[in-house]
Design a protein around this motif. Structure first.
Motif, PDB file in Angstrom:
ATOM      1  N   SER A 115       0.816  -1.259   0.108  1.00  0.00           N
ATOM      2  CA  SER A 115       0.114   0.045   0.067  1.00  0.00           C
ATOM      3  C   SER A 115       0.770   1.187   0.043  1.00  0.00           C
ATOM      4  O   SER A 115       2.107   1.329   0.417  1.00  0.00           O
ATOM      5  N   ARG A 116       0.368   2.240  -0.451  1.00  0.00           N
ATOM      6  CA  ARG A 116       0.823   3.729  -0.443  1.00  0.00           C
ATOM      7  C   ARG A 116       0.197   4.472   0.551  1.00  0.00           C
ATOM      8  O   ARG A 116      -1.074   4.688   0.548  1.00  0.00           O
ATOM      9  N   LEU A 117       0.922   5.198   1.351  1.00  0.00           N
ATOM     10  CA  LEU A 117       0.310   6.092   2.479  1.00  0.00           C
ATOM     11  C   LEU A 117       0.754   7.583   2.164  1.00  0.00           C
ATOM     12  O   LEU A 117       1.746   7.709   1.552  1.00  0.00           O
ATOM     13  N   ARG A 118      -0.071   8.643   2.780  1.00  0.00           N
ATOM     14  CA  ARG A 118       0.229   9.783   2.788  1.00  0.00           C
ATOM     15  C   ARG A 118      -0.428  10.326   4.161  1.00  0.00           C
ATOM     16  O   ARG A 118      -1.420   9.910   4.535  1.00  0.00           O
ATOM     17  N   GLY A 119       0.260  11.695   4.598  1.00  0.00           N
ATOM     18  CA  GLY A 119      -0.197  12.303   5.766  1.00  0.00           C
ATOM     19  C   GLY A 119      -0.983  13.476   5.422  1.00  0.00           C
ATOM     20  O   GLY A 119      -0.542  14.201   4.431  1.00  0.00           O
ATOM     21  N   ARG A 120      -2.212  13.813   5.998  1.00  0.00           N
ATOM     22  CA  ARG A 120      -2.688  14.984   5.853  1.00  0.00           C
ATOM     23  C   ARG A 120      -2.863  15.562   7.108  1.00  0.00           C
ATOM     24  O   ARG A 120      -3.376  14.887   8.093  1.00  0.00           O
ATOM     25  N   PHE A 121      -2.519  16.954   7.113  1.00  0.00           N
ATOM     26  CA  PHE A 121      -2.690  17.726   8.461  1.00  0.00           C
ATOM     27  C   PHE A 121      -3.572  19.045   8.374  1.00  0.00           C
ATOM     28  O   PHE A 121      -3.587  19.642   7.481  1.00  0.00           O
ATOM     29  N   THR A 122      -4.266  18.996   9.598  1.00  0.00           N
ATOM     30  CA  THR A 122      -5.292  20.031   9.864  1.00  0.00           C
ATOM     31  C   THR A 122      -4.902  20.635  11.217  1.00  0.00           C
ATOM     32  O   THR A 122      -4.839  20.009  12.108  1.00  0.00           O
ATOM     33  N   LEU A 123      -4.659  21.869  11.224  1.00  0.00           N
ATOM     34  CA  LEU A 123      -4.301  22.520  12.665  1.00  0.00           C
ATOM     35  C   LEU A 123      -5.488  22.738  13.323  1.00  0.00           C
ATOM     36  O   LEU A 123      -6.589  23.233  13.003  1.00  0.00           O
ATOM     37  N   LYS A 124      -5.343  22.011  14.489  1.00  0.00           N
ATOM     38  CA  LYS A 124      -6.823  21.995  15.500  1.00  0.00           C
ATOM     39  C   LYS A 124      -6.407  22.889  16.713  1.00  0.00           C
ATOM     40  O   LYS A 124      -7.590  23.555  17.135  1.00  0.00           O
ATOM     41  N   ALA A 125      -5.196  23.276  16.857  1.00  0.00           N
ATOM     42  CA  ALA A 125      -4.958  24.347  18.213  1.00  0.00           C
ATOM     43  C   ALA A 125      -3.517  24.884  18.139  1.00  0.00           C
ATOM     44  O   ALA A 125      -2.777  24.099  17.649  1.00  0.00           O
ATOM     45  N   VAL A 126      -3.306  26.053  18.771  1.00  0.00           N
ATOM     46  CA  VAL A 126      -2.026  26.756  18.799  1.00  0.00           C
ATOM     47  C   VAL A 126      -1.922  27.519  20.171  1.00  0.00           C
ATOM     48  O   VAL A 126      -3.092  28.100  20.384  1.00  0.00           O
ATOM     49  N   SER A 127      -0.890  27.438  20.798  1.00  0.00           N
ATOM     50  CA  SER A 127      -0.981  28.186  22.090  1.00  0.00           C
ATOM     51  C   SER A 127       0.632  28.637  22.327  1.00  0.00           C
ATOM     52  O   SER A 127       1.427  27.675  22.146  1.00  0.00           O
ATOM     53  N   ALA A 128       0.770  29.539  23.043  1.00  0.00           N
ATOM     54  CA  ALA A 128       2.366  29.971  23.500  1.00  0.00           C
ATOM     55  C   ALA A 128       2.240  29.115  25.076  1.00  0.00           C
ATOM     56  O   ALA A 128       1.489  29.194  25.511  1.00  0.00           O
ATOM     57  N   LYS A 129       3.536  28.263  25.182  1.00  0.00           N
ATOM     58  CA  LYS A 129       3.704  27.528  26.339  1.00  0.00           C
ATOM     59  C   LYS A 129       4.727  28.393  27.139  1.00  0.00           C
ATOM     60  O   LYS A 129       4.693  28.332  28.268  1.00  0.00           O
ATOM     61  N   SER A 130       5.402  29.385  26.397  1.00  0.00           N
ATOM     62  CA  SER A 130       6.464  30.209  27.093  1.00  0.00           C
ATOM     63  C   SER A 130       6.822  31.249  26.038  1.00  0.00           C
ATOM     64  O   SER A 130       6.263  31.241  25.071  1.00  0.00           O
ATOM     65  N   ASP A 131       7.950  32.289  26.387  1.00  0.00           N
ATOM     66  CA  ASP A 131       8.486  33.310  25.468  1.00  0.00           C
ATOM     67  C   ASP A 131       8.979  32.443  24.184  1.00  0.00           C
ATOM     68  O   ASP A 131       9.149  33.263  23.288  1.00  0.00           O
TER      69      ASP A 131
END
Length: 156
Positions: A107-123
């Motif tokens: 089989s051939r595979l690929r990845g698909r990415f969707t941004l669900k969340a983003v946050s600052a953890k520090s500076d």
């Protein structure tokens, strides 16, 4: 404004959008056998194609779920580059992971990415959560879905 804050502001605009689709990768029997040897998981459904064809509903040997998951890093390399000021990225873990369909050798595979969340953890640290869907070419059901956490680390 720091490079991390600029990257955070730019990344927030991408929430709930598809941010990348990787190239296809062939998962052949040699890759499965090599993974089995490396991980000491040589269960016959992975390494004995003849027996797997005769005794499973899959029609042949299947890839380890963790082999499929381990390709996530390769898919990410295809889809993401370093952000301005970023010095490294760190795998931070998974919030959710489900193996939905076995991957048959060949089989051939690929990845698909969707941004669900983003946050600052520090500076200097930005945490992103992407929904990763690993698709099997020609199949409606994906091999897996995962909510993958990645930490982008920026210079001071």
């Amino acid at each position: 404004m720091s490079s991390m804050k600029e990257a955070l502001a730019a990344t927030e605009k991408l929430l709930d959008t598809e941010v990348g689709v990787s190239n296809w990768i062939l998962v052949d029997q040699k890759m499965i056998d090599d993974f089995a040897k490396t991980t000491h998981d040589e269960q016959w459904i992975h390494v004995d194609p003849t027996r797997a064809a005769a005794e499973t509903p899959f029609g042949g040997a299947i890839a380890h779920g963790f082999l499929t998951l381990s390709l996530a890093s390769r898919f990410a390399y295809d889809c993401f580059s370093m952000l301005p000021g970023q010095v490294m990225g760190i795998n931070y873990g998974m919030n959710k992971l489900r193996f939905l369909k076995p991957v048959v050798a060949g089989s051939r595979l690929r990845g698909r990415f969707t941004l669900k969340a983003v946050s600052a953890k520090s500076d200097t640290q930005m945490l992103r959560e992407n929904r990763l869907t690993i698709e099997i070419e020609g199949e409606e059901t994906p091999a897996l879905i995962a909510d993958w956490l990645g930490m982008a680390v920026f210079k001071d």
